[in-house]
Write a protein that holds these residues in place. Structure first.
Motif, PDB file in Angstrom:
ATOM      1  N   VAL A  43      35.700  43.218  47.561  1.00 46.88           N
ATOM      2  CA  VAL A  43      36.637  43.371  46.766  1.00 46.88           C
ATOM      3  C   VAL A  43      36.659  44.678  46.516  1.00 46.88           C
ATOM      4  CG1 VAL A  43      37.637  42.571  44.630  1.00 46.88           C
ATOM      5  CG2 VAL A  43      36.575  41.005  46.106  1.00 46.88           C
ATOM      6  N   GLN A  44      38.070  45.276  46.451  1.00 48.68           N
ATOM      7  CA  GLN A  44      38.096  46.655  45.815  1.00 48.68           C
ATOM      8  C   GLN A  44      39.191  46.623  44.745  1.00 48.68           C
ATOM      9  OE1 GLN A  44      38.954  46.184  49.532  1.00 48.68           O
ATOM     10  NE2 GLN A  44      36.610  46.335  49.675  1.00 48.68           N
ATOM     11  N   LEU A  45      38.900  47.760  43.737  1.00 44.26           N
ATOM     12  CA  LEU A  45      39.547  47.703  42.366  1.00 44.26           C
ATOM     13  C   LEU A  45      40.507  49.075  42.612  1.00 44.26           C
ATOM     14  CD1 LEU A  45      37.476  45.936  39.824  1.00 44.26           C
ATOM     15  CD2 LEU A  45      39.257  45.007  41.113  1.00 44.26           C
ATOM     16  N   GLN A  46      41.591  48.857  42.349  1.00 49.74           N
ATOM     17  CA  GLN A  46      42.404  50.382  42.354  1.00 49.74           C
ATOM     18  C   GLN A  46      42.918  50.567  40.997  1.00 49.74           C
ATOM     19  OE1 GLN A  46      42.396  53.068  44.403  1.00 49.74           O
ATOM     20  NE2 GLN A  46      43.311  53.923  42.615  1.00 49.74           N
ATOM     21  N   ALA A  47      42.626  51.534  39.937  1.00 50.76           N
ATOM     22  CA  ALA A  47      43.170  51.427  38.705  1.00 50.76           C
ATOM     23  C   ALA A  47      44.362  52.883  38.825  1.00 50.76           C
ATOM     24  CB  ALA A  47      42.230  52.082  37.874  1.00 50.76           C
ATOM     25  N   SER A  48      45.165  52.785  38.019  1.00 49.75           N
ATOM     26  CA  SER A  48      46.467  53.623  37.945  1.00 49.75           C
ATOM     27  C   SER A  48      47.136  53.677  36.434  1.00 49.75           C
ATOM     28  CB  SER A  48      47.219  53.345  39.056  1.00 49.75           C
ATOM     29  OG  SER A  48      47.953  52.025  38.947  1.00 49.75           O
ATOM     30  N   GLY A  49      47.623  54.673  36.516  1.00 44.98           N
ATOM     31  CA  GLY A  49      48.491  54.729  35.254  1.00 44.98           C
ATOM     32  C   GLY A  49      48.075  55.647  34.167  1.00 44.98           C
ATOM     33  N   GLY A  50      46.943  56.277  34.457  1.00 39.27           N
ATOM     34  CA  GLY A  50      46.541  57.226  33.483  1.00 39.27           C
ATOM     35  C   GLY A  50      47.288  58.518  33.375  1.00 39.27           C
ATOM     36  N   THR A  79      39.640  38.170  47.799  1.00 39.57           N
ATOM     37  CA  THR A  79      39.777  37.826  46.249  1.00 39.57           C
ATOM     38  C   THR A  79      39.801  36.110  46.438  1.00 39.57           C
ATOM     39  OG1 THR A  79      41.982  38.198  46.373  1.00 39.57           O
ATOM     40  CG2 THR A  79      40.640  39.944  45.143  1.00 39.57           C
ATOM     41  N   THR A  80      38.690  35.605  46.698  1.00 41.05           N
ATOM     42  CA  THR A  80      38.941  34.004  47.130  1.00 41.05           C
ATOM     43  C   THR A  80      38.330  33.353  45.822  1.00 41.05           C
ATOM     44  OG1 THR A  80      36.732  34.064  48.265  1.00 41.05           O
ATOM     45  CG2 THR A  80      38.776  34.356  49.500  1.00 41.05           C
ATOM     46  N   ARG A  81      37.838  34.006  45.078  1.00 38.90           N
ATOM     47  CA  ARG A  81      37.484  33.276  43.867  1.00 38.90           C
ATOM     48  C   ARG A  81      38.215  33.557  42.494  1.00 38.90           C
ATOM     49  NH1 ARG A  81      34.252  36.168  40.184  1.00 38.90           N
ATOM     50  NH2 ARG A  81      33.479  38.190  40.915  1.00 38.90           N
ATOM     51  N   SER A  82      38.322  32.656  41.590  1.00 41.91           N
ATOM     52  CA  SER A  82      38.620  33.114  40.290  1.00 41.91           C
ATOM     53  C   SER A  82      37.729  34.020  39.491  1.00 41.91           C
ATOM     54  CB  SER A  82      39.039  32.019  39.429  1.00 41.91           C
ATOM     55  OG  SER A  82      39.685  30.995  40.191  1.00 41.91           O
ATOM     56  N   PHE A  83      38.366  35.013  38.848  1.00 44.97           N
ATOM     57  CA  PHE A  83      37.522  35.992  38.253  1.00 44.97           C
ATOM     58  C   PHE A  83      38.044  36.487  36.839  1.00 44.97           C
ATOM     59  CE2 PHE A  83      40.632  39.063  39.863  1.00 44.97           C
ATOM     60  CZ  PHE A  83      40.623  38.761  41.063  1.00 44.97           C
ATOM     61  N   GLY A  84      37.405  37.004  35.866  1.00 43.14           N
ATOM     62  CA  GLY A  84      37.902  37.639  34.690  1.00 43.14           C
ATOM     63  C   GLY A  84      37.887  38.901  34.944  1.00 43.14           C
ATOM     64  N   MET A  85      38.638  39.863  34.049  1.00 44.30           N
ATOM     65  CA  MET A  85      38.893  41.057  34.491  1.00 44.30           C
ATOM     66  C   MET A  85      38.520  41.916  33.116  1.00 44.30           C
ATOM     67  SD  MET A  85      41.743  41.351  37.413  1.00 44.30           S
ATOM     68  CE  MET A  85      41.056  43.307  37.879  1.00 44.30           C
ATOM     69  N   CYS A 106      38.324  49.777  35.560  1.00 41.70           N
ATOM     70  CA  CYS A 106      38.269  48.333  35.620  1.00 41.70           C
ATOM     71  C   CYS A 106      37.546  47.572  36.420  1.00 41.70           C
ATOM     72  CB  CYS A 106      39.722  47.696  36.050  1.00 41.70           C
ATOM     73  SG  CYS A 106      39.905  48.170  37.765  1.00 41.70           S
ATOM     74  N   ALA A 107      37.062  46.236  36.193  1.00 36.71           N
ATOM     75  CA  ALA A 107      35.923  45.706  36.640  1.00 36.71           C
ATOM     76  C   ALA A 107      36.125  44.212  36.633  1.00 36.71           C
ATOM     77  CB  ALA A 107      34.641  45.867  36.120  1.00 36.71           C
ATOM     78  N   LEU A 108      35.489  43.417  37.647  1.00 38.73           N
ATOM     79  CA  LEU A 108      35.518  42.121  37.782  1.00 38.73           C
ATOM     80  C   LEU A 108      34.659  41.270  37.053  1.00 38.73           C
ATOM     81  CD1 LEU A 108      36.626  41.221  41.571  1.00 38.73           C
ATOM     82  CD2 LEU A 108      38.117  41.736  39.754  1.00 38.73           C
ATOM     83  N   GLY A 109      34.822  40.319  36.347  1.00 41.76           N
ATOM     84  CA  GLY A 109      33.821  39.492  35.853  1.00 41.76           C
ATOM     85  C   GLY A 109      33.859  37.938  36.002  1.00 41.76           C
ATOM     86  N   GLY A 142      30.818  43.224  37.745  1.00 43.08           N
ATOM     87  CA  GLY A 142      30.649  43.842  38.981  1.00 43.08           C
ATOM     88  C   GLY A 142      32.129  44.333  39.708  1.00 43.08           C
ATOM     89  N   SER A 143      31.787  44.842  40.931  1.00 44.80           N
ATOM     90  CA  SER A 143      33.025  45.268  41.634  1.00 44.80           C
ATOM     91  C   SER A 143      33.713  46.365  40.793  1.00 44.80           C
ATOM     92  CB  SER A 143      33.973  44.228  41.956  1.00 44.80           C
ATOM     93  OG  SER A 143      33.313  43.538  43.035  1.00 44.80           O
TER      94      SER A 143
END
Length: 124
Positions: free
Chosen positions: A1-8, A27-33, A95-98, A112-113
């Motif tokens: 899984v890759q995370l791309q943040a933007s908006g700064g 992204t096959t599982r549910s996750f908090g962020m 940002c990160a996955l939890g 993580g991620s």
């Protein structure tokens, strides 16, 4: 899984910014962020987190009442609306996955991620 943040960006004190972070890949599982930030010379700091359902949110005391975290699960995206920005908010925001949710206040080791981050600079 890759995370791309933007908006700064660069904003004057009292202004607003909206950060986005999209998860792509398997992204096959549910996750908090969650969102963290790190200012030069300082340790990484928790900012906010949101459960998979969006029903549970957590905020650092320093941003409570000014920042709002939300998410769009259809697009695997989390948002951080930042209002009334202060010079002390200047940092790189990651940002990160939890986990799907938390039973206690989120900790960095729950996540993580991590994404590469987006720079937020608030001028006073």
């Amino acid at each position: 899984v890759q995370l791309q943040a933007s908006g700064g960006g660069l904003v004057q004190a009292g202004g607003s910014l909206r950060l986005s972070c999209t998860a792509t890949g398997r992204t096959t599982r549910s996750f908090g962020m969650g969102w963290f930030r790190q200012a030069p010379g300082k340790e990484r700091e928790f900012v906010a987190a949101i459960s998979w359902s969006g029903a549970i949110t957590y905020y650092a005391d320093s941003v409570k009442g000014r920042f709002t975290i939300s998410r769009n699960n259809a697009e695997n995206t989390v948002f951080l609306q930042m209002n009334s920005l202060e010079a002390e908010d200047t940092a790189v925001y990651h940002c990160a996955l939890g986990p799907v949710t938390w039973s206690s206040f989120p900790k960095a080791e729950d996540f993580g991620s991590w994404g590469q981050g987006t720079q937020v600079t608030v001028s006073s």
